[in-house]
Design an enzyme around this catalytic site. Sequence first.
Site, PDB file in Angstrom:
ATOM      1  N   GLN A 167     -35.593  17.528  25.839  1.00 34.35           N
ATOM      2  CA  GLN A 167     -36.897  16.857  25.772  1.00 34.35           C
ATOM      3  C   GLN A 167     -37.230  16.203  27.114  1.00 34.35           C
ATOM      4  OE1 GLN A 167     -37.356  12.956  23.785  1.00 34.35           O
ATOM      5  NE2 GLN A 167     -38.907  13.949  22.527  1.00 34.35           N
ATOM      6  N   GLY A 168     -38.280  16.669  27.779  1.00 33.39           N
ATOM      7  CA  GLY A 168     -38.710  16.085  29.054  1.00 33.39           C
ATOM      8  C   GLY A 168     -39.958  15.245  28.845  1.00 33.39           C
ATOM      9  N   SER A 225     -39.706  11.239  29.082  1.00 32.84           N
ATOM     10  CA  SER A 225     -39.626  10.001  29.868  1.00 32.84           C
ATOM     11  C   SER A 225     -39.641  10.286  31.367  1.00 32.84           C
ATOM     12  CB  SER A 225     -38.327   9.254  29.557  1.00 32.84           C
ATOM     13  OG  SER A 225     -38.213   9.024  28.185  1.00 32.84           O
ATOM     14  N   SER A 275     -31.743  14.312  27.834  1.00 31.91           N
ATOM     15  CA  SER A 275     -30.448  14.640  27.208  1.00 31.91           C
ATOM     16  C   SER A 275     -30.296  16.158  27.147  1.00 31.91           C
ATOM     17  CB  SER A 275     -30.378  14.100  25.772  1.00 31.91           C
ATOM     18  OG  SER A 275     -30.769  12.766  25.707  1.00 31.91           O
ATOM     19  N   GLU A 301     -38.782  12.929  15.211  1.00 36.96           N
ATOM     20  CA  GLU A 301     -37.637  12.343  15.927  1.00 36.96           C
ATOM     21  C   GLU A 301     -37.274  10.986  15.327  1.00 36.96           C
ATOM     22  OE1 GLU A 301     -38.349  12.122  20.128  1.00 36.96           O
ATOM     23  OE2 GLU A 301     -36.288  11.535  20.583  1.00 36.96           O
TER      24      GLU A 301
END
Length: 393
Positions: free
Chosen positions: A128-129, A131, A163, A246
């Site tokens: 997941q990109g 932040s 992550s 999420e």
Amino acid sequence: MDLRYSEPDERFRAEVRAWLSDAVPKLPPKPGPHDWDARRAWDTTWQRMLHDAGYAGINWPDEFGGRGASPTEHLIFLEEIERAGAPYVGVNFVGLLHAGPTLIAEGTPQQKSRYLPKILSGEEVWCQGFSEPGAGSDLASLQTRAVLDGDHYVVNGQKIWTSFAHVADFGELLVRTDPSAPKHKGITWLILPMDAAGIEVRPLRTIAGSSEFSEVFFTDVRIPVENRVGKENDGWRVAMVTFSFERGTAFVGELLHSMKLVSSLAELARKIPRGDGTVWDDAGVRRELGHIAAELDGLWHLTKKTITEAERTGVPGIGGSVFKLSYSEVRHKLGDLALRILGSSAFSMEDGDAADHVRGWIHAMSISIAAGTSQIQRNIVGERVLGLPKEPA
Ligand SMILES: Cc1cc2nc3c(=O)[nH]c(=O)nc-3n(C[C@H](O)[C@H](O)[C@H](O)COP(=O)(O)OP(=O)(O)OC[C@H]3O[C@@H](n4cnc5c(N)ncnc54)[C@H](O)[C@@H]3O)c2cc1C
């Protein structure tokens, strides 16, 4: 919602339990925490085993390759996974728990048929990109820029805390496509191929020694327009769908694991000497552990409600923020109590049982930050559940 299990539910439980008791011993030994290639292989092997047995995507609709299990069967499945000590999702966390569900809710038919089967079979791992260094809680301030050039977006910028980026094939990417629009209105959600030219992944090492996060840098990265999920500049709405999964249901496996930690802590307390007896003789310790067990039990019932709702409407509701906030708090209490029970044995990361609790205590700190901090969940609950005035922009 019916909190009791029916006869067919119990038959399903027996079937899952039998499969797990056969499958879990076939897994090779778990690799070390920093051997990421081996960890990816181990997690995806397990995913493949689930897939071949018909348990992959347990709650995904069957038209998208999932099991199409009822909410109750989903919960039973998770209970049995924890009971058997089977792996949970590992590096498949993003793909299975929120990227895949977002594509089911928002993707085009082509995106669904291209990406969903390989998430389920464990062939492709997602990250997941979202932040950025200047956009965490205030995610809508993100600056990674995408400019349309023919049938591609050209992306420049930086993400952080990604992550599993170094083992991922694809990513959920939020980019700014209209810098002149109000900040929530100029964002687009893209499917990011991690092997595209111009991507540099730089792994980070955390204070706990973990190497799961990376910084990701983008220099003129070309992403096909067909990778856009939702309309251009409608990415904030799509991101809220991603967050609802999420925050809503992705922490369920965690919760069950914490319930197991409570039992293991009680056992440890009965063995650790203190004064003339053991830690367990202390009524205060027993009371605190009892409160934590009751809170986790309450959260398990809240989870049943959230999952039932999610499967009825297709997307989890705002209850996810209530769950995430309360779970983070009880997880902190459990970690703190564990350290007090362990006393000096908490210093040892080698000893099996104690090490689990020490790692759990460190992990608890990250839970109240990941997927939106506790303060942000409080803001959401205050504004959207309790109807309190909005915080000033
Ligand atoms: C284990 C873990 C995994 C993660 N994985 C990913 C990932 O895969 N992909 C990804 O994109 N990101 C990931 N993140 C990043 C995570 O989403 C951010 O850390 C989080 O959103 C907080 O942002 P920040 O770190 O920039 O803190 P900041 O936003 O700078 O916040 C700092 C402090 O200020 C408080 N604060 C900020 N704004 C407000 C406000 N309006 N009201 C009250 N208090 C406020 C926060 O609560 C916090 O205590 C992960 C984080 C963790 C811990």
